[in-house]
Design a protein around this motif. Structure first.
Motif, PDB file in Angstrom:
ATOM      1  N   ILE A 225       8.550   2.127   0.027  1.00  0.00           N
ATOM      2  CA  ILE A 225       9.723   1.274   0.181  1.00  0.00           C
ATOM      3  C   ILE A 225       9.730   0.261  -0.948  1.00  0.00           C
ATOM      4  N   ASN A 226      10.814   0.092  -1.603  1.00  0.00           N
ATOM      5  CA  ASN A 226      10.936  -0.704  -2.806  1.00  0.00           C
ATOM      6  C   ASN A 226      10.335  -2.100  -2.699  1.00  0.00           C
ATOM      7  N   ALA A 227       9.019  -2.178  -2.693  1.00  0.00           N
ATOM      8  CA  ALA A 227       8.347  -3.473  -2.702  1.00  0.00           C
ATOM      9  C   ALA A 227       8.463  -4.065  -4.098  1.00  0.00           C
ATOM     10  N   LYS A 228       8.533  -5.372  -4.178  1.00  0.00           N
ATOM     11  CA  LYS A 228       8.693  -6.045  -5.457  1.00  0.00           C
ATOM     12  C   LYS A 228       7.483  -5.824  -6.350  1.00  0.00           C
ATOM     13  N   TYR A 229       7.737  -5.566  -7.633  1.00  0.00           N
ATOM     14  CA  TYR A 229       6.638  -5.399  -8.577  1.00  0.00           C
ATOM     15  C   TYR A 229       5.973  -6.745  -8.841  1.00  0.00           C
ATOM     16  N   LEU A 230       4.674  -6.775  -8.715  1.00  0.00           N
ATOM     17  CA  LEU A 230       3.901  -7.983  -8.980  1.00  0.00           C
ATOM     18  C   LEU A 230       3.175  -7.809 -10.302  1.00  0.00           C
ATOM     19  N   ASP A 231       3.636  -8.491 -11.343  1.00  0.00           N
ATOM     20  CA  ASP A 231       2.933  -8.376 -12.615  1.00  0.00           C
ATOM     21  C   ASP A 231       1.610  -9.131 -12.515  1.00  0.00           C
ATOM     22  N   SER A 232       0.721  -8.873 -13.460  1.00  0.00           N
ATOM     23  CA  SER A 232      -0.612  -9.462 -13.402  1.00  0.00           C
ATOM     24  C   SER A 232      -0.562 -10.983 -13.441  1.00  0.00           C
ATOM     25  N   LYS A 233       0.392 -11.529 -14.170  1.00  0.00           N
ATOM     26  CA  LYS A 233       0.519 -12.984 -14.261  1.00  0.00           C
ATOM     27  C   LYS A 233       0.760 -13.602 -12.894  1.00  0.00           C
ATOM     28  N   SER A 234       1.515 -12.927 -12.055  1.00  0.00           N
ATOM     29  CA  SER A 234       1.822 -13.467 -10.733  1.00  0.00           C
ATOM     30  C   SER A 234       0.571 -13.600  -9.868  1.00  0.00           C
ATOM     31  N   CYS A 235      -0.466 -12.815 -10.176  1.00  0.00           N
ATOM     32  CA  CYS A 235      -1.708 -12.880  -9.399  1.00  0.00           C
ATOM     33  C   CYS A 235      -2.464 -14.178  -9.663  1.00  0.00           C
ATOM     34  N   SER A 236      -2.196 -14.797 -10.817  1.00  0.00           N
ATOM     35  CA  SER A 236      -2.924 -16.011 -11.185  1.00  0.00           C
ATOM     36  C   SER A 236      -2.597 -17.189 -10.275  1.00  0.00           C
ATOM     37  N   GLU A 237      -1.485 -17.092  -9.560  1.00  0.00           N
ATOM     38  CA  GLU A 237      -1.108 -18.176  -8.652  1.00  0.00           C
ATOM     39  C   GLU A 237      -2.219 -18.441  -7.632  1.00  0.00           C
ATOM     40  N   CYS A 238      -2.842 -17.367  -7.153  1.00  0.00           N
ATOM     41  CA  CYS A 238      -3.938 -17.508  -6.189  1.00  0.00           C
ATOM     42  C   CYS A 238      -5.296 -17.162  -6.796  1.00  0.00           C
ATOM     43  N   HIS A 239      -5.308 -16.193  -7.729  1.00  0.00           N
ATOM     44  CA  HIS A 239      -6.563 -15.680  -8.280  1.00  0.00           C
ATOM     45  C   HIS A 239      -6.687 -16.037  -9.768  1.00  0.00           C
ATOM     46  N   GLU A 240      -6.586 -17.297 -10.076  1.00  0.00           N
ATOM     47  CA  GLU A 240      -6.548 -17.751 -11.467  1.00  0.00           C
ATOM     48  C   GLU A 240      -7.781 -17.315 -12.254  1.00  0.00           C
ATOM     49  N   LYS A 241      -8.958 -17.494 -11.672  1.00  0.00           N
ATOM     50  CA  LYS A 241     -10.199 -17.155 -12.361  1.00  0.00           C
ATOM     51  C   LYS A 241     -10.275 -15.656 -12.648  1.00  0.00           C
ATOM     52  N   ILE A 242      -9.940 -14.844 -11.661  1.00  0.00           N
ATOM     53  CA  ILE A 242      -9.974 -13.393 -11.827  1.00  0.00           C
ATOM     54  C   ILE A 242      -8.918 -12.949 -12.831  1.00  0.00           C
ATOM     55  N   TYR A 243      -7.750 -13.564 -12.781  1.00  0.00           N
ATOM     56  CA  TYR A 243      -6.691 -13.227 -13.739  1.00  0.00           C
ATOM     57  C   TYR A 243      -7.144 -13.511 -15.172  1.00  0.00           C
ATOM     58  N   ASN A 244      -7.752 -14.668 -15.395  1.00  0.00           N
ATOM     59  CA  ASN A 244      -8.218 -15.021 -16.743  1.00  0.00           C
ATOM     60  C   ASN A 244      -9.269 -14.024 -17.230  1.00  0.00           C
ATOM     61  N   GLU A 245     -10.130 -13.569 -16.329  1.00  0.00           N
ATOM     62  CA  GLU A 245     -11.117 -12.552 -16.701  1.00  0.00           C
ATOM     63  C   GLU A 245     -10.420 -11.243 -17.052  1.00  0.00           C
ATOM     64  N   HIS A 246      -9.498 -10.851 -16.196  1.00  0.00           N
ATOM     65  CA  HIS A 246      -8.773  -9.591 -16.404  1.00  0.00           C
ATOM     66  C   HIS A 246      -8.065  -9.549 -17.754  1.00  0.00           C
TER      67      HIS A 246
END
Length: 375
Positions: free
Chosen positions: A14-35
């Motif tokens: 079902i057409n769930a909204k695409y979450l780009d990697s940047k959007s993950c930084s809102e909660c997972h900032e440290k992991i996003y920076n590593e990624h």
């Protein structure tokens, strides 16, 4: 019952909204920076110089590598076949995004190359998988942590869709393959995603003591290169020495055909080198030079996609050792024998041919080094 539930989830799209990697930084900032420092985040041909130049040379129109380099792209099948060309869309620029990896539910085994089977979400939210126990709730996505018996995120299996093996389309030649020693409980996650202190979210509501690193350190990291193999030297007689190479990794020494890894051994006397295992090229010593070169039907060296056979291939299996005996000049007291592990992400001759400018592709990394002084 578990497989029935998983099958239902795989069918949900079902057409769930695409979450780009940047959007993950809102909660997972440290992991996003590593990624963002990883080859995953920079896998698209718009960010990876080596990959772009290899595509231009081998696939100017079609793009079969897209299934692993821009797997989240819309109309992926058309890009693979050449009906459409890669473009600067958010999904393609994301490369192997956070969302894509955490959507992998199963790996389908296949002859040419394994396939990732992914979920796309339900009720307007993305469905993400992982190995985190009791995951935090999110208004952006749902989270599922399956029982360890079925959860591919606890083992190497989650990586095998793209990193398992690859055979070329032209002659069905095996380009690369990873062999994992399951009997030693080896897995990609343990080595390439070590645990770091701290929580996995910006606000550590559940007071987690550690999280899995998302740096995916590997051949481009000197610390990992130093842990890859162990070298040892032994004097057998006045004119013979023995070098032992022990593979400490959970996979073969050589995984990708563009790599070059070898051991350089020298004997010094009074500050001058009196002997070395090769003079001009490491390929002079095939026993300690780990590389894979391909040829076409006429024996001409070619890139992997056009390969009809193998010209050169030396490797060392998981946790295996090999001994190499050298006949050397008569050894004297005070002679210094030194062996050093050398690793290149892209072998220098290929980097030069492609005129690569990115430093990581030309960088010479030094691994284990051992010295034996004759007494």
């Amino acid at each position: 019952m578990k497989y029935f539930i998983l099958t239902i989830l795989l069918l949900v799209s079902i057409n769930a909204k695409y979450l780009d990697s940047k959007s993950c930084s809102e909660c997972h900032e440290k992991i996003y920076n590593e990624h963002m420092t990883t080859m995953h985040a920079n896998s698209s041909l718009f960010k990876d110089e080596f990959h772009r130049k290899m595509k231009e040379l081998n696939f100017p129109n079609s793009y079969s590598c897209a299934v692993c380099h821009i797997p989240g792209a819309d109309d992926l099948d058309k890009i693979v076949s050449g009906q459409e060309q890669p473009s600067h869309t958010k999904k393609q620029l994301d490369g192997v995004s956070c969302l894509y990896c955490h959507q992998i539910a199963r790996i389908q085994q296949s002859h040419r190359q394994n396939k990732n089977l992914t979920t796309f979400g339900r009720d307007g939210k993305q469905m993400l998988y992982g190995a985190l126990e009791n995951p935090d709730e999110s208004n952006k996505h749902d989270s599922i942590t399956l029982n360890k018996k079925y959860n591919i995120y606890y083992t190497s299996k989650v990586c095998m869709g793209c990193h398992g093996h690859k055979r070329n389309d032209s002659h069905d030649v095996e380009v690369c393959k990873i062999s994992i020693d399951e009997t030693k409980q080896t897995n990609c996650i343990k080595c390439h995603m070590p645990k770091y202190a701290g929580g996995n979210t910006k606000i550590n509501r559940k007071s987690r003591m550690e999280y899995a690193s998302h740096e995916f350190l590997g051949i481009s990291d000197e610390g990992m290169v130093k842990k890859a193999v162990k070298l040892s030297l032994k004097q057998l007689s006045n004119n013979k020495i023995e070098l032992t190479i022990e593979n400490k990794m959970g996979h073969q020494v050589l995984l990708q055909p563009m790599r070059l890894k070898y051991v350089k051994t020298t004997i010094s006397r009074d500050g001058k080198i009196i002997w070395q295992n090769f003079k001009n090229s490491p390929y002079e010593d095939k026993e300690v030079t780990f590389s894979k070169l391909f040829v076409d039907e006429n024996g001409k060296q070619v890139y992997p996609p056009k390969a009809a056979g193998t010209k050169y291939y030396t490797n060392l299996d998981t946790y295996k050792s090999k001994k190499v005996v050298y006949k050397v000049p008569h050894l004297q007291k005070g002679d210094i024998i030194k062996s050093t592990w050398i690793s290149y992400m892209v072998r220098p001759s290929l980097a030069k041919k492609l005129d690569l400018t990115d430093f990581k592709y030309r960088q010479k990394l030094t691994g284990d080094s051992v010295i034996l002084t004759i007494k």
